[in-house]
Design an enzyme around this catalytic site. Structure first.
Site, PDB file in Angstrom:
ATOM      1  N   CYS A   1      44.182  43.572  44.276  1.00  0.00           N
ATOM      2  CA  CYS A   1      43.599  42.280  44.646  1.00  0.00           C
ATOM      3  C   CYS A   1      44.700  41.292  45.027  1.00  0.00           C
ATOM      4  CB  CYS A   1      42.746  41.731  43.512  1.00  0.00           C
ATOM      5  SG  CYS A   1      43.557  41.729  41.914  1.00  0.00           S
TER       6      CYS A   1
ATOM      7  N   GLU B   1      37.751  37.469  37.888  1.00  0.00           N
ATOM      8  CA  GLU B   1      38.927  37.573  38.762  1.00  0.00           C
ATOM      9  C   GLU B   1      38.512  38.410  39.954  1.00  0.00           C
ATOM     10  OE1 GLU B   1      41.628  39.206  40.806  1.00  0.00           O
ATOM     11  OE2 GLU B   1      42.120  40.343  38.992  1.00  0.00           O
TER      12      GLU B   1
END
Length: 549
Positions: A338, A304
Site C-alpha cells: 500500500c 488503513e
C-alpha cells in the site's frame, strides 16, 4: 604504507565500544528482530524449510477446527509443483457462534494483568523467530514473496508483538496514571479492553498485518475474531495456532475464513466492540456505513487503506541513489505494498539522464519464481489482479509513452513484468493500480506549488517521497503534502515498527498509526477513578511532609 591490515587487526584484542549497542539491542524498550544476510550461502542453507509447511485450514472456534461443508483447494500465485492443502470456509451462521464464544473469551482475557498479556505476545514473537525457515517458506509459497520480502515481513510481525507488549505494559498498568488534583482526593486514569474486536487483514502482508492487528487487540485486553483475505487462509490458520501455543486462551481468539460477504456479517454484528481493517478504500467505506447503521454503542474503526503515492525529484537529487530508491519503492513486492510508489515527478532538467539510468537498472531486474533467491520480483497475488494490471498496461500503451518494461519470465504464474511509462499529468490516473507499474511525469521547477496542490487534490494521503539536496525545499514539501509518512532521500517502503509508525489520512486511512505510540489507545476504553480519601481520615501525606526550614 603497505603493511598487512588483516594481520594488524588479528593482533588486536577483540573490543567493542560499550556505548554502541549490538543490532539486537538498538531499541531501548524491546529486543530487535533477527536479520539474515542472504548473500551468505550458509545463511540461505540454514533457512531451508521443512518438507511439510502447511496443514489443512479451517475456522478455529474455542481453539478447535470447525469444518462445515465441502472444502476447496487454494492456488498459489506461482507454480509450486504440488497442491496446497484444503480450506474450509465459514458459513454465515458461524458468525453468531464466534461472537458468543468471544464474549466469554473477553471475560477471561481482560482479567489478565498487562504483564501477563505482554508475556504471551513476547512468547509469540520468540516462536515466530525460532521458526523463521518455516514462516519464510509459507510466505514464499502462498503469497508469492521473494526471500528478502519474506524476511522483512517476518521481522515486522515479530516487532509488532514485542513493541505492543512493551507499550502495553506501560499503558495498561493497573495503577493507571496519577492525575494532578486537590488535597484529600485521589484521581487515577486507566485503560481497559473494549470487548470483542473484529480484525480483517489483507493478502499483501498476510503475516505482518494479520499478527499486528491481533497483537494490538489482545494487548489491550480484547477478545478477537479475525478474518484474513481469502487469498491467504493457510498462513492465517497457522498464525492463530501459534498464538494458542504462545498462551492465548482458546475462547479469546477466533478465526473465521471466507470472502468479503463474511466480513460484512462480522462488522454488522451487534456485539462488535471495534474493527481494525487494512484493505481497499471501497471496502473501508462499506464497513464504515455498516458500523454507522447498526444498533448499539458507537465503536472505533481503525482503517488503513491504499494511496496514490507520489515522489518528487528535483535537479539537485543524487540520481544514482534516487533511481535505486524508485525501483525499490515501485517494484519491490511486485508493487503490491500500500506504500508503494505509483507516480514520480522528475524535473525536466534531469529527465533524460534519469530515464537512461532507470532503463539500465530495470534491465537488471530478474522476474520469476520467488522461491529462487536470485529473483528480484515475484508474481502478483492472483488472476484477477493480473488481469486488471494487464488492462491498465494496454491503456497506457495507447495513451502514454513506454519508457521500459522488463522481459517476460519463464516461470508459470500470475506474473506482471515491471513497467515504467511517461504520462502527461496526474489527472489521467483515476485509481490506484496495485502492482509493479510506475508512472513518470516531467515537470518544470516553477510549477512545483501546482504539483503539490494536484497531489493533495487526489484525496489520498499515505506515503510521499522527496529527493532533493536542498533541505529547505525538502522540508517545505514535507509540510505541504498531506500524507501520513514522508520519506526524504530514501525509499518509500519498509516502515519499521516503532521507528516509522505507519498509516495515512484522507482516503488512505483513519489513524492512529500502526506500530506507533498511540495505536493501542484506540483499542481501549478510558476510565477515571476519583476517590475522596478525606472520607477515610484525610490526606495522610500532608502529615508526612517535611519542613526543611
Amino acid at each position: 604504507l603497505a603493511h598487512d591490515i588483516v594481520a594488524a587487526i588479528q593482533k588486536q584484542k577483540l573490543y567493542r565500544h560499550p556505548s554502541i549497542p549490538l543490532p539486537k539491542s538498538i531499541f531501548s524498550n524491546r529486543k530487535n528482530s533477527q536479520g539474515f544476510d542472504v548473500a551468505d550461502v550458509r545463511v540461505r542453507q540454514a533457512l531451508q524449510p521443512p518438507i511439510k509447511i502447511f496443514e489443512e485450514a479451517a475456522p478455529l472456534i474455542k481453539g478447535q477446527p470447525a469444518k462445515m461443508g465441502s472444502p476447496y483447494t487454494p492456488h498459489a500465485p506461482h507454480d509450486i509443483g504440488y497442491k496446497l492443502p484444503s480450506v474450509f470456509v465459514s458459513p454465515p451462521d458461524q458468525v453468531a457462534t464466534a461472537f458468543h464464544v468471544a464474549q466469554r473469551g473477553f471475560e477471561i482475557w481482560s482479567q489478565q494483568s498487562a504483564s501477563k498479556r505482554a508475556e504471551v505476545l513476547n512468547n509469540m514473537a520468540d516462536r515466530l523467530e525460532g521458526n523463521a525457515p518455516l514462516w519464510i517458506a509459507r510466505l514464499q509459497v502462498e503469497a508469492g514473496k521473494t526471500l528478502n520480502d519474506t524476511i522483512a515481513e517476518l521481522r515486522e510481525a515479530i516487532d509488532f508483538c514485542r513493541y505492543y507488549a512493551a507499550e502495553g505494559q506501560k499503558l495498561f498498568d493497573s495503577r493507571g496514571i496519577r492525575m494532578p488534583g486537590y488535597t484529600g482526593e485521589d484521581n487515577s486514569f486507566t485503560f481497559h479492553g473494549r470487548g470483542v474486536f473484529v480484525c480483517i487483514s489483507p493478502w499483501n502482508f498476510p503475516l505482518a498485518i494479520f499478527v499486528g492487528q491481533i497483537a494490538a487487540s489482545l494487548m489491550a485486553g480484547n477478545a478477537v475474531i479475525c478474518k484474513p483475505a481469502e487469498q491467504t487462509p493457510l498462513i492465517a490458520c497457522e498464525v492463530v495456532k501459534e498464538f494458542f501455543a504462545a498462551g492465548i486462551p482458546p475462547e479469546t481468539l477466533t478465526l473465521l475464513l471466507g470472502d468479503g460477504s463474511l466480513g460484512s456479517l462480522m462488522v454488522a454484528h451487534k456485539d462488535v466492540a471495534g474493527v481494525a481493517f487494512t484493505g481497499s478504500t471501497v471496502v473501508a467505506r462499506a464497513i464504515n456505513r455498516a458500523l454507522a447503521a447498526k444498533e448499539g454503542p458507537i465503536v472505533p474503526f481503525i482503517a488503513e487503506t491504499g494511496g496514490q503515492n507520489v515522489m518528487i525529484v528535483d535537479s539537485t537529487a543524487l540520481l544514482e541513489q534516487t533511481v535505486d530508491d524508485i525501483v525499490t519503492s515501485a517494484f519491490g513486492s511486485a508493487g503490491q505494498r500500500c506504500s508503494a510508489l505509483r507516480v514520480v515527478y522528475i524535473q525536466k532538467d534531469i529527465f533524460s539522464q534519469f530515464e537512461h539510468l532507470l532503463k539500465g537498472v530495470m534491465r537488471e531486474l530478474k522476474v520469476g519464481n520467488p522461491c529462487d533467491w536470485g529473483n528480484d520480483i515475484g508474481p502478483v497475488i492472483d488472476a484477477d489482479a493480473q488481469k486488471l494490471l494487464q488492462q491498465h498496461l494496454q491503456t497506457l500503451d495507447q495513451t502514454a509513452r513506454k519508457i521500459f518494461q522488463c522481459h517476460d519470465v519463464d516461470a508459470r504464474g500470475f506474473f506482471v513484468p515491471p513497467a515504467a511509462y511517461e504520462i502527461s499529468h496526474l489527472g489521467v490516473l483515476d485509481k490506484e493500480n496495485f502492482g509493479p507499474i510506475l508512472h513518470v511525469i516531467s515537470y518544470e521547477s516553477q510549477n512545483l506549488e501546482k504539483i503539490i496542490h494536484d497531489i493533495n487534490s487526489t484525496g489520498y494521503g499515505l506515503t510521499f517521497g522527496v529527493q532533493s539536496r536542498l533541505q529547505k525545499r525538502s522540508m517545505h514539501m514535507s509540510h505541504a503534502i498531506m500524507a501520513g509518512n514522508i520519506y526524504i532521500n530514501r525509499s518509500m517502503t519498509g516502515a519499521v515498527v516503532g521507528v516509522q509508525p505507519f498509516g495515512g489520512m484522507g482516503l488512505s486511512g483513519t489513524g492512529p498509526k500502526a506500530g506507533g505510540p498511540y495505536y493501542l489507545h484506540r483499542f481501549a476504553h478510558e476510565k477515571t477513578i476519583t476517590n475522596n480519601i478525606s472520607a477515610l481520615g484525610g490526606n495522610v501525606s500532608l502529615l508526612l511532609m517535611k519542613d526543611d526550614r
